[in-house]
Design a protein around this motif. Structure first.
Motif, mmCIF file in Angstrom:
data_model
loop_
_atom_site.group_PDB
_atom_site.id
_atom_site.type_symbol
_atom_site.label_atom_id
_atom_site.label_comp_id
_atom_site.label_asym_id
_atom_site.label_seq_id
_atom_site.Cartn_x
_atom_site.Cartn_y
_atom_site.Cartn_z
ATOM 1 N N GLN A 164 35.992 20.893 62.075
ATOM 2 C CA GLN A 164 36.261 19.526 61.370
ATOM 3 C C GLN A 164 37.813 19.220 60.905
ATOM 4 O O GLN A 164 38.347 18.117 60.987
ATOM 5 N N TRP A 165 38.434 20.320 60.294
ATOM 6 C CA TRP A 165 39.679 19.965 59.739
ATOM 7 C C TRP A 165 40.862 20.976 60.604
ATOM 8 O O TRP A 165 41.837 21.283 60.001
ATOM 9 N N PHE A 166 40.485 21.086 61.969
ATOM 10 C CA PHE A 166 41.389 21.877 62.710
ATOM 11 C C PHE A 166 42.894 21.381 62.822
ATOM 12 O O PHE A 166 43.767 22.225 62.616
ATOM 13 N N ASP A 167 43.009 20.154 62.992
ATOM 14 C CA ASP A 167 44.273 19.355 62.914
ATOM 15 C C ASP A 167 44.982 19.791 61.776
ATOM 16 O O ASP A 167 46.477 20.169 61.755
ATOM 17 N N GLU A 168 44.439 19.669 60.692
ATOM 18 C CA GLU A 168 45.226 19.767 59.254
ATOM 19 C C GLU A 168 45.377 21.149 59.111
ATOM 20 O O GLU A 168 46.361 21.657 58.510
ATOM 21 N N ILE A 169 44.483 21.982 59.507
ATOM 22 C CA ILE A 169 44.783 23.763 59.174
ATOM 23 C C ILE A 169 45.892 24.094 60.140
ATOM 24 O O ILE A 169 46.763 24.800 59.767
ATOM 25 N N TYR A 170 45.915 23.457 61.340
ATOM 26 C CA TYR A 170 47.086 23.896 62.145
ATOM 27 C C TYR A 170 48.309 23.478 61.789
ATOM 28 O O TYR A 170 49.358 24.311 62.016
ATOM 29 N N VAL A 171 48.591 22.258 61.418
ATOM 30 C CA VAL A 171 49.641 21.612 61.007
ATOM 31 C C VAL A 171 50.115 22.377 59.771
ATOM 32 O O VAL A 171 51.491 22.656 59.598
ATOM 33 N N LEU A 172 49.313 22.829 58.842
ATOM 34 C CA LEU A 172 49.746 23.705 57.926
ATOM 35 C C LEU A 172 50.346 25.149 58.261
ATOM 36 O O LEU A 172 51.342 25.471 57.507
ATOM 37 N N LEU A 173 49.635 25.773 59.154
ATOM 38 C CA LEU A 173 50.163 27.044 59.365
ATOM 39 C C LEU A 173 51.473 26.910 60.196
ATOM 40 O O LEU A 173 52.201 27.701 60.231
ATOM 41 N N ASP A 174 51.460 25.778 61.046
ATOM 42 C CA ASP A 174 52.861 25.518 61.907
ATOM 43 C C ASP A 174 53.914 25.208 60.933
ATOM 44 O O ASP A 174 54.981 25.613 61.239
#
Length: 356
Positions: A57-67
């Protein structure tokens, strides 16, 4: 041909200028990593929605934080993004000075934050915009808004303008790459120009400085128990990072293969090749004496020839009867009265009209 080859290898910046193949390859590295991670998260979420559903559900937000954390680490430590450092490249500020700063010196604060925002924020916003356009197109097909409503006119105008905006954006990048190939530009990407930096290859001095910095960080630790534990953790993390960096060179092809395999274009091709044939329409067995003939009026039951009462459809054929007529016939004959298809009582479906 020789002149074109010279343009591909030589450039205004000299021998430190990366080729267009290196520049484009490092751009595609992170673009191949995200779809592979997205598929992995999707598999986890489908296997255990209660535990891993939030990741999808929050993949985009989690990915942008890790990136963000990854790019910040490499920009501060190596003056390059993760993919640029993987291809032995670094960023230097634009200017007339020929003296290049070492990779360990880092970028000036302004160029550093510009680079970080353009590396992380622009792909995130572009992905969100593409999802918004996709959802609006689906809404446009099944929308209940009146055709003349202001909201309907607005997002239809937006959907009509988006392909041209996207074409302009992609054309901007293509023109910049062509200018870079012909030696007319110092950047292969407009984002580098906006950040005020350009890409160059790492020199021997850069590599020695990076190794020296790592050695000084390790040797500066005291011999206390706490510092030994911290040093051991840093060595372990360094070993893991080195293993990941080495293994990534082998995994790039696999990640790009996954990106292609799970792309929408390829999935449409697979569906078209593996889709089952469309079933034929129901065959009316009107030649059999026991088969019911369809009435001329759609509101009449084919069995009792009266206006339907408590309309009920058969899921196997789609024809509509009175409930009493359909229930009695199916219970006695186990087939549709019109088509003769095998039918059971659980295939009776109650229909509700707007008046009821």
């Amino acid at each position: 041909m020789a002149e074109v080859g010279a343009h591909l290898t030589a450039a205004p910046g000299g021998g430190d200028r990366p080729s267009v193949f290196e520049a484009v390859a490092q751009d595609g590295l992170m673009a191949a990593v995200k779809p592979a991670l997205q598929h992995l998260v999707k598999v986890l979420a489908e296997s255990n929605p209660a535990r891993y559903g939030f990741l999808w559900q929050w993949f985009d937000e989690i990915y942008v934080l890790l990136d963000l954390l990854l790019q910040q680490h490499y920009l501060a430590r190596c003056s390059a993004s993760f993919s640029e450092n993987f291809y032995s490249l670094k960023r230097i500020p634009m200017g007339d000075g020929r003296q290049q700063p070492l990779a360990t010196a880092g970028l000036p604060k302004r160029q550093h934050w510009k680079s970080l925002l353009l590396l992380v924020l622009v792909p995130y916003l572009k992905g969100k915009l593409e999802k918004l356009v996709s959802s609006l197109r689906e809404e446009d097909e099944y929308s209940i808004h009146p055709p003349s409503s202001a909201w309907k006119r607005f997002y239809r105008a937006f959907l009509a303008a988006y392909p041209y905006v996207n074409m302009t954006w992609e054309g901007w990048f293509l023109i910049q790459q062509l200018c870079y190939i012909l030696g007319k530009a110092e950047h292969h990407s407009p984002l580098l120009k906006l950040a005020g930096v350009r890409l160059v290859r790492l020199t021997a001095e850069d590599i020695q400085a990076l190794e020296k910095k790592w050695a000084e960080t390790t040797s500066s630790q005291t011999h206390s128990f706490t510092s030994r534990v911290q040093s051991a953790l840093r060595r372990a993390l360094g070993g893991i990072a080195f293993s990941l960096s080495t293994g990534l060179s082998v995994s790039v092809f696999f990640l790009q293969f996954l990106d292609w395999w799970y792309s929408s274009e390829n999935q449409e091709t697979i569906k078209s090749l593996t889709a089952l044939p469309t079933p034929p329409p129901p065959v009316h067995l009107e030649q059999e004496p026991s088969s019911a003939l369809l009435p001329s009026l759609q509101t009449v039951c084919p069995l009792c020839r009266k206006v339907r009462v408590n309309a009920t459809a058969l899921a196997t054929s789609g024809f509509v009867f009175c409930y009493r007529c359909a229930h009695g016939y199916v219970k006695a004959h186990q087939r549709c009265p019109v088509t003769g298809y095998a039918t059971e009582l659980q295939h009776l479906v109650k229909l509700y009209s707007p008046e009821s």
